[in-house]
Design an enzyme around this catalytic site. Structure first.
Site, PDB file in Angstrom:
ATOM      1  N   ALA A 113      85.456  85.013 -12.065  1.00 45.59           N
ATOM      2  CA  ALA A 113      86.799  85.011 -11.473  1.00 45.59           C
ATOM      3  C   ALA A 113      87.111  86.184 -10.552  1.00 45.59           C
ATOM      4  CB  ALA A 113      87.839  84.957 -12.591  1.00 45.59           C
ATOM      5  N   ALA A 114      86.466  87.337 -10.760  1.00 51.61           N
ATOM      6  CA  ALA A 114      86.905  88.545 -10.056  1.00 51.61           C
ATOM      7  C   ALA A 114      86.497  88.517  -8.579  1.00 51.61           C
ATOM      8  CB  ALA A 114      86.304  89.771 -10.733  1.00 51.61           C
ATOM      9  N   PRO A 115      87.289  89.055  -7.660  1.00 47.76           N
ATOM     10  CA  PRO A 115      88.557  89.751  -7.896  1.00 47.76           C
ATOM     11  C   PRO A 115      89.751  88.842  -8.187  1.00 47.76           C
ATOM     12  CG  PRO A 115      88.050  89.738  -5.565  1.00 47.76           C
ATOM     13  CD  PRO A 115      86.885  89.097  -6.248  1.00 47.76           C
ATOM     14  N   GLY A 116      89.566  87.530  -8.190  1.00 45.72           N
ATOM     15  CA  GLY A 116      90.617  86.713  -8.788  1.00 45.72           C
ATOM     16  C   GLY A 116      91.417  85.831  -7.859  1.00 45.72           C
ATOM     17  N   LYS A 118      90.915  82.965  -6.474  1.00 48.92           N
ATOM     18  CA  LYS A 118      90.992  81.519  -6.773  1.00 48.92           C
ATOM     19  C   LYS A 118      91.782  81.278  -8.050  1.00 48.92           C
ATOM     20  CE  LYS A 118      86.744  80.859  -4.207  1.00 48.92           C
ATOM     21  NZ  LYS A 118      86.257  82.236  -4.124  1.00 48.92           N
ATOM     22  N   ARG A 141      86.053  94.877 -11.474  1.00 50.91           N
ATOM     23  CA  ARG A 141      86.480  93.896 -10.459  1.00 50.91           C
ATOM     24  C   ARG A 141      87.671  93.069 -10.930  1.00 50.91           C
ATOM     25  NH1 ARG A 141      83.279  92.027  -6.163  1.00 50.91           N
ATOM     26  NH2 ARG A 141      83.629  89.846  -6.707  1.00 50.91           N
ATOM     27  N   ASP A 180      82.409  79.703  -9.436  1.00 48.49           N
ATOM     28  CA  ASP A 180      82.319  80.271  -8.087  1.00 48.49           C
ATOM     29  C   ASP A 180      81.250  81.364  -8.194  1.00 48.49           C
ATOM     30  OD1 ASP A 180      83.161  80.600  -5.391  1.00 48.49           O
ATOM     31  OD2 ASP A 180      84.363  82.333  -5.982  1.00 48.49           O
ATOM     32  N   CYS A 233      79.477  81.217  -1.369  1.00 52.51           N
ATOM     33  CA  CYS A 233      79.789  81.517   0.032  1.00 52.51           C
ATOM     34  C   CYS A 233      78.489  81.846   0.757  1.00 52.51           C
ATOM     35  CB  CYS A 233      80.814  82.636   0.136  1.00 52.51           C
ATOM     36  SG  CYS A 233      80.381  84.110  -0.784  1.00 52.51           S
TER      37      CYS A 233
END
Ligand SMILES: C[S@@+](CC[C@H](N)C(=O)[O-])C[C@H]1O[C@@H](n2cnc3c(N)ncnc32)[C@H](O)[C@@H]1O
Length: 484
Positions: A113-116, A118, A141, A180, A233
């Site tokens: 999740a970090a930095p968060g 989404k 993070r 992610d 990404c």
């Protein structure tokens, strides 16, 4: 300026559609983009506020409530950003939340999740209801997520530090899961000159075993009938189609790909062939975004539906995943003393909290949380809900995030500042007040601070005879513009 070396991207010449267009786009700056915090204001009202600040924005057609921003280098310094009216997020990073189509009340896992960004976007889409469990292996993070959860006034996120591959059934079951994954980040080269330094196929193959392990865990913890998005990404097929293909082979009919499509977003279909590898024909349903297609960064996403559970998972998950803390009602004796405090100083009433409930947390902090929030039994949350009141000090204090959320509702001991005064407050400057701003202030002490009807935070008001009233800014140093 240092020139980027695009040689590592040459291996994508035949799959990117137009290599020259790709490289020319990569040589230009990445446009900023943002989404509106619709738990706080509407996209139309935000557009008007930004227009008055002479900021040009254009709607992102495929993502309602999102905009590209033109000619503003430091949006984090705008009062409207600091007051949590919007959040900056790269356009392509908005893809997973849109594909997952999260709904209020659902239980959603964001495994990396970090930095968060989404997690925040999904929490807003869920209108402060349901549960986002945001986990990441890197606690440092996660600090940004803790801060932004509060700036945006979100009460439906539980933040946990954990190795995603090791989550157990105690995390519970989820309607939707986002993986992610950590990746070689080639698609972020417009933001970071260093992005392409990790670009090589050997490194991508090495990373893919962690990506696979995380995606396996995501699938395991998703309920049958639920959805999983796997995203990166990077352009590297070794980290994208090859990972998805391996999962399809491993899980057979327990998962299937759904079309990852967002009307209005330009994209390419996922690959079914890469070098000497052939992938399942359904890989076409995955989505690749090349920077020249939408003037953005690069991205890959696959949308899975989990069709059935493995037998062994059914047995092991039995009785788990329905953990629900015993929340106190706002009219219970545990909660009343705090409500009385808030009523006395700010005339706040239980109705001002809407569907949210006050709950005691760690270290004397009372939190606001949505009643259908289901944090995991394990890993333990570092933060669940929105910190509302620090009670283990002489004068109980409302933290800035909750002050921003509540200030518009307060009828007593709130101070309304004009634009210049608001900017001084956000820069943590003390200021003399003229008196006009103090119409509803009864005594020295904590006051909630507003500008244009939106909350900015908490100040300390000093009312003394024969000296002008002063307002000391308690806006957190780490949130202040000079630190952005
Ligand atoms: C692409 S970033 C996530 C970006 C994030 N989803 C966002 O939108 O702000 C990948 C993240 O995976 C995390 N990570 C790496 N290995 C992990 C693991 N084993 N378990 C959980 N998180 C992991 C990294 O710390 C990193 O924050």
């Amino acid at each position: 300026m240092v020139e980027q070396d695009f040689t590592p991207l040459e291996r994508y010449r035949n799959i990117c559609g137009d290599y020259n267009a790709l490289i020319s786009t990569l040589k230009t700056p990445l446009p900023l983009s943002l989404w509106c915090n619709e738990t706080r204001t509407s996209a139309a009202a935000l557009s008007e506020i930004l227009r008055r600040e002479e900021i040009r924005i254009h709607p992102i057609r495929w993502s309602p409530g999102s905009f590209k921003m033109i000619g503003c280098e430091k949006p984090g310094r705008l009062w409207s950003h600091m007051a949590g009216l919007f959040h900056i997020q790269e356009e392509v990073s908005m893809i997973p939340a849109a594909l997952l189509d999260v709904r209020p009340g659902e239980r959603v896992l964001d495994l990396c999740a970090a930095p968060g960004n989404k997690s925040l976007q999904m929490a807003v889409r869920m209108a402060n209801r349901g549960t986002i469990v945001a986990t990441d292996i890197n606690s440092g993070r996660l600090e940004a997520l803790k801060r932004n959860t509060q700036r945006l006034g979100l009460a439906n996120i539980s933040i946990c530090q954990a190795n995603g591959t090791n989550l157990t059934w105690d995390a519970g079951r989820f309607d939707k899961v986002l993986v992610d994954a950590p990746c070689s980040c080639e698609g972020t080269s417009r933001k970071s000159l260093k992005a392409l330094q990790w670009s090589n196929p050997e490194y991508s193959v090495k990373l893919s075993s962690l990506q696979l392990a995380l995606l396996r865990k995501g699938i395991q913890l998703c309920r049958p009938g639920g959805s999983i998005v796997y995203s990166t990404c990077t352009y590297a097929p070794e980290e994208n189609e090859a990972v998805v293909n391996a999962i399809l082979k491993e899980y057979g009919d327990q998962v299937r790909l759904r079309p990852a499509r967002l009307p209005g977003l330009q994209f390419s279909e996922g690959l079914t062939q890469w070098q000497d590898q052939t992938f399942d024909a359904t890989l076409r349903q995955t989505l690749r975004v090349w920077p020249h297609q939408n003037n953005s960064g690069g991205f890959f996403a696959a949308l899975f539906e989990k069709t059935t559970d493995k037998k062994v998972w059914q047995v092991k998950s039995e009785g788990r995943g329905h953990y629900r803390p015993q929340y106190h009602h706002n009219n219970s004796d545990v909660i009343k003393p705090w409500l009385n405090l808030l009523a006395e100083r700010f005339n706040l009433k239980p109705t001002h909290f809407g569907h949210l409930m006050l709950q005691p947390g760690e270290k004397g902090m009372v939190h606001l949380i949505n009643p259908d929030h289901k944090p995991p039994l394990s890993p333990v949350s570092l933060l669940s809900g929105l910190p509302l009141l620090r009670t283990n000090i002489n004068l109980p204090k409302i933290p800035t995030g909750a002050a921003m959320r509540l200030a518009p509702l307060v009828r007593k001991n709130a101070v309304d500042l004009d634009k210049d005064q608001a900017m001084d407050f956000l820069h943590r400057k003390s200021q003399d007040l003229t008196g006009m701003e103090l119409q509803n202030c009864s005594a020295s002490g904590f006051v909630l601070v507003r500008h244009a009807g939106f909350g900015l935070g908490v100040g300390l008001l000093r009312l003394r005879e024969n000296t002008p009233p002063t307002l000391e800014s308690l806006f957190p140093k780490a949130w202040s513009p000079e630190n952005l």
